[in-house]
Design a protein around this motif. Structure first.
Motif, PDB file in Angstrom:
ATOM      1  N   LEU A 220       0.858  -1.178   0.000  1.00  0.00           N
ATOM      2  CA  LEU A 220       0.000   0.000   0.000  1.00  0.00           C
ATOM      3  C   LEU A 220       0.896   1.230   0.000  1.00  0.00           C
ATOM      4  N   VAL A 221       0.817   2.009  -1.079  1.00  0.00           N
ATOM      5  CA  VAL A 221       1.660   3.194  -1.248  1.00  0.00           C
ATOM      6  C   VAL A 221       0.737   4.396  -1.422  1.00  0.00           C
ATOM      7  N   ILE A 222       1.070   5.499  -0.769  1.00  0.00           N
ATOM      8  CA  ILE A 222       0.275   6.723  -0.922  1.00  0.00           C
ATOM      9  C   ILE A 222       1.200   7.884  -1.279  1.00  0.00           C
ATOM     10  N   ASN A 223       0.745   8.681  -2.234  1.00  0.00           N
ATOM     11  CA  ASN A 223       1.469   9.876  -2.636  1.00  0.00           C
ATOM     12  C   ASN A 223       0.783  11.056  -1.952  1.00  0.00           C
TER      13      ASN A 223
ATOM     14  N   SER B 258      -3.851   7.444  11.364  1.00  0.00           N
ATOM     15  CA  SER B 258      -4.058   5.999  11.503  1.00  0.00           C
ATOM     16  C   SER B 258      -3.933   5.289  10.149  1.00  0.00           C
ATOM     17  N   PHE B 259      -4.356   5.957   9.077  1.00  0.00           N
ATOM     18  CA  PHE B 259      -4.194   5.376   7.737  1.00  0.00           C
ATOM     19  C   PHE B 259      -2.720   5.362   7.357  1.00  0.00           C
ATOM     20  N   LEU B 260      -2.023   6.459   7.625  1.00  0.00           N
ATOM     21  CA  LEU B 260      -0.596   6.528   7.310  1.00  0.00           C
ATOM     22  C   LEU B 260       0.206   5.463   8.056  1.00  0.00           C
TER      23      LEU B 260
ATOM     24  N   ARG C 227      -0.637   2.504   8.459  1.00  0.00           N
ATOM     25  CA  ARG C 227      -0.844   1.211   7.791  1.00  0.00           C
ATOM     26  C   ARG C 227      -0.148   1.086   6.441  1.00  0.00           C
ATOM     27  N   VAL C 228       0.256   2.192   5.858  1.00  0.00           N
ATOM     28  CA  VAL C 228       0.847   2.129   4.511  1.00  0.00           C
ATOM     29  C   VAL C 228       2.266   1.576   4.571  1.00  0.00           C
ATOM     30  N   ASP C 229       2.676   0.952   3.456  1.00  0.00           N
ATOM     31  CA  ASP C 229       4.023   0.398   3.348  1.00  0.00           C
ATOM     32  C   ASP C 229       5.029   1.436   2.910  1.00  0.00           C
ATOM     33  N   GLN C 230       4.546   2.416   2.100  1.00  0.00           N
ATOM     34  CA  GLN C 230       5.450   3.449   1.593  1.00  0.00           C
ATOM     35  C   GLN C 230       4.688   4.753   1.403  1.00  0.00           C
TER      36      GLN C 230
END
Length: 59
Positions: free
Chosen positions: A32-35, A49-51, A53-56
Motif C-alpha cells: 500500500l503506497v500513498i502519494n 491511523s491510515f498513514l 498502515r501504509v508500506d510506503q
C-alpha cells in the motif's frame, strides 16, 4: 509476481509460448503506497491511523 517471474513470462511469450499454456501465479504480497502530494492536491485529508498502515509514503 516478482520482477524475475515477470521477466521469465515476457521471455516465454516473446519466444512464442501460448498464453493459455503458461501457469497462473497469484501475488503473495501487496504493498500500500500513498502519494501525499497528490492526495493533498486532490483535497484529500489522510489520517494518521491510515498513514500508520501504509508500506510506503511518497511526499
Amino acid at each position: 509476481m516478482d520482477g524475475s517471474s515477470t521477466g521469465t513470462y515476457v521471455d516465454k511469450i516473446l519466444r512464442g509460448a501460448k498464453l493459455q499454456e503458461l501457469p497462473i501465479e497469484q501475488p503473495t504480497e501487496f504493498d500500500l503506497v500513498i502519494n501525499l502530494k497528490v492526495a493533498k492536491a486532490m483535497g484529500l485529508e489522510v489520517s494518521p491511523s491510515f498513514l500508520a498502515r501504509v508500506d510506503q509514503v511518497v511526499e
